[in-house]
Design an enzyme around this catalytic site. Structure first.
Site, PDB file in Angstrom:
ATOM      1  N   LYS A   1       0.810  -1.221   0.000  1.00 52.83           N
ATOM      2  CA  LYS A   1       0.000   0.000   0.000  1.00 52.83           C
ATOM      3  C   LYS A   1       0.840   1.267   0.000  1.00 52.83           C
ATOM      4  CE  LYS A   1      -4.384  -1.500   0.434  1.00 52.83           C
ATOM      5  NZ  LYS A   1      -5.490  -1.081  -0.435  1.00 52.83           N
TER       6      LYS A   1
ATOM      7  N   SER B   1      -8.906   1.473   8.467  1.00 51.99           N
ATOM      8  CA  SER B   1      -8.374   0.926   9.714  1.00 51.99           C
ATOM      9  C   SER B   1      -7.227  -0.016   9.377  1.00 51.99           C
ATOM     10  CB  SER B   1      -9.463   0.169  10.469  1.00 51.99           C
ATOM     11  OG  SER B   1     -10.004  -0.834   9.636  1.00 51.99           O
TER      12      SER B   1
ATOM     13  N   GLU C   1      -9.456 -14.271  -4.552  1.00 50.20           N
ATOM     14  CA  GLU C   1     -10.314 -13.702  -3.505  1.00 50.20           C
ATOM     15  C   GLU C   1     -10.607 -14.749  -2.441  1.00 50.20           C
ATOM     16  OE1 GLU C   1     -13.729 -12.408  -6.021  1.00 50.20           O
ATOM     17  OE2 GLU C   1     -13.316 -10.406  -5.218  1.00 50.20           O
TER      18      GLU C   1
ATOM     19  N   GLY D   1     -15.837 -13.945   0.007  1.00 54.50           N
ATOM     20  CA  GLY D   1     -16.007 -12.591  -0.549  1.00 54.50           C
ATOM     21  C   GLY D   1     -15.597 -12.516  -2.001  1.00 54.50           C
TER      22      GLY D   1
ATOM     23  N   ASP E   1     -16.768 -11.147  -4.672  1.00 56.79           N
ATOM     24  CA  ASP E   1     -17.529 -10.155  -5.445  1.00 56.79           C
ATOM     25  C   ASP E   1     -16.936  -9.914  -6.827  1.00 56.79           C
ATOM     26  OD1 ASP E   1     -15.634  -8.759  -3.408  1.00 56.79           O
ATOM     27  OD2 ASP E   1     -15.807  -7.349  -5.070  1.00 56.79           O
TER      28      ASP E   1
ATOM     29  N   SER F   1       1.339  -9.803  -0.484  1.00 58.85           N
ATOM     30  CA  SER F   1       0.992  -8.379  -0.434  1.00 58.85           C
ATOM     31  C   SER F   1       1.335  -7.668   0.865  1.00 58.85           C
ATOM     32  CB  SER F   1      -0.493  -8.197  -0.746  1.00 58.85           C
ATOM     33  OG  SER F   1      -1.275  -8.825   0.256  1.00 58.85           O
TER      34      SER F   1
END
Lengths: 326, 326
Positions: free
Chosen positions: B55, B80, B211, B215, B217, B311
């Site tokens: 990130k 968060s 994924e 989840g 999606d 990651s």
């Protein structure tokens, strides 16, 4: 001044043998560690070495120098720890049989890992003995004699010491001269090799060893000027549960090591947690010794550039989880 | 063919901004992983990135492009998780205030880490809200408007996506062309950037997203051809607890990603244990997604050269210990 068992040229030659065989492990830094110590710390990450510890360097360097006859008969090692796995792996890579003598009650994970490293190498096996009723040395020496195998001890051997020294060689090649080098001490193979390499590449460097509080035999030996034997110490740093330095390693330590620091098991656990939380690394208790001396304040390092050898990462996951949760 | 939000040049420009700021994280291999999959796996270790996750790349790339006026007013982020810490650190490095909006009941370690990254930067603060009674978007947008701060979202932003793509850029620069690339999918910023980089550098590469089962999606969205919204999924992969892909990330995924694989939480735990035991690394659940697909058999990779993005490594030590011991 007596001749030491190894000189810098032996370490340079070892580095040549290990090129493209051992990993050139990363040197990592941590802003949090630097802020805490006021120093610039360079962690040499031998936990990422093949089989998970620096021991691969010494074992491979020793086995690579066997004569053709020695290779045919193979190698024998007594160890329930990283040396066993290092010898098993180095032997397979060099295409020779290995006989590893381990206690029957060694952790199943270590037995499995050792078998894994031996896999596919004909003639390799693990010999289990009962450590309460049998004398492993007698068993091992008898078999070695019968089969003509060569015994490689875990630290008191010039080729082993020279191999271990390549860790500091790589470190200082990457960082340039350092003010201080911190190295864990068991039987002294790692620190002996690293001290010889460091003093050659950075003559002003000050080398400190780090032992567990409960097993400070080398600290005592330096104070006395002779090798002191102690009872097997009770510490979580299983790689440093040695009873005495080696006849070959101790003179090198006397010549090149400024002092031996000690840290407690609680400080090792705090350091293990630091490595996991801030540097995302699994480090075994023995591998935390040198870093613990820096991070837990056993020595004032403010303003210095400091090399820290992180010696290995082979730890039982259940025990590791317990220490993290503690 | 609509224009995508980012092109390869954006990623190359991001790499220039990140040079000497982000770490060029190591690419590691594991013989055990290769034996298990029949492939050659290259793990890109973003758990060793600054603040512990990829990130940082996207946040820094976005903040580095602020105008002088934007810099003076500073940046705001709702998170968060890793995005909060990434924005806090990038803002401090660039000398601008950051306002991070976090729930009151965020883990104390995450609050402390975020405060640590903000330390010494005047005007930086954490704004706590009650996630059961307050609307964080309303709070944040009001304050951002009052103070003239710029909101940086965690994934649906071209500069964020381009920054994340530098992970795959570095990986393929180091390994050369790969057959397959596996990337975890939350909101899609990482996989969008990585897919654009990978397709440019290795046009034959097949990119798969991964994924959590609970989840999926993005898997559903690809099947439907439009962004599907789901309830916040129950999974230990907290970085992938997104309810839908982004308006900017989804078209890139549609264009460049071959399929989305899914793995269970139990497979994530098995992979976390593998990383700790065999590779001596701490990897957070979300960071295990891509590797789990390979190691736990969600895809047949035999004979292939495969890039795997690891990651991040930011995990509560107590929870991590529990998973290791399980």
């Amino acid at each position: 001044m007596n001749e030491l068992a190894i000189a810098f040229d032996d370490i340079r030659a070892a580095a040549g043998r290990l090129a493209d065989i051992a990993l050139r492990t990363p040197v990592r830094c941590s802003r949090v560690a630097d802020d805490r110590t006021g120093a610039q710390l360079y962690f040499k990450c031998e936990n990422f070495q093949r089989m998970g510890a620096f021991k691969f360097r010494g074992a491979y360097n020793a086995l690579a120098q066997f004569t053709p006859e020695q290779r045919r008969a193979g190698v024998i090692a007594f160890s329930s720890g990283n040396h066993a796995q290092a010898v098993a792996l180095a032997a397979r890579l060099l295409g020779m049989p290995s006989l590893i003598v381990m206690p029957k009650d060694a952790p199943p994970a270590k037995l499995a890992a050792t078998r894994g490293y031996q896999a596919g190498q004909p003639g390799s096996e693990i010999l289990l003995y009962d450590r309460y009723t049998e004398d492993r040395e007698a068993i091992g020496r008898r078999i070695a004699a019968e089969r003509g195998m060569t015994l490689i001890p875990p630290y008191d051997h010039a080729h082993v010491m020279a191999g271990q020294g390549t860790a500091a060689l790589e470190l200082i090649q990457e960082t340039g001269p350092l003010d201080t080098l911190l190295v864990c001490v068991g039987g002294g193979g790692l620190i002996a090799g690293c001290a010889v390499a460091a003093k050659q590449l950075a003559p002003e460097i000050v080398v400190h060893g780090v032992e567990p509080e409960a097993g400070n035999d080398t600290q005592q030996s330096l104070a006395r000027g002779e090798i002191v034997h102690i009872e097997t110490p009770k510490t979580i740093a299983d790689g440093a549960q040695t009873q005495h330095s080696g006849a070959l390693t101790f003179p090198v330590i006397q010549r090149h090591v400024a002092s031996i620091l000690t840290v407690s098991d609680a400080q090792l656990v705090a350091t293990m947690r630091f490595f996991a939380e801030r540097m995302k690394m699994v480090v075994e208790p023995t591998g935390c010794l040198a870093a613990a001396a820096a991070l837990e304040g056993a020595i004032d390092l403010r303003g210095q550039r400091v090399g820290v050898i992180v010696s290995g990462g082979n730890v039982d996951l259940g025990a590791f989880a317990g220490w993290l949760a503690s």
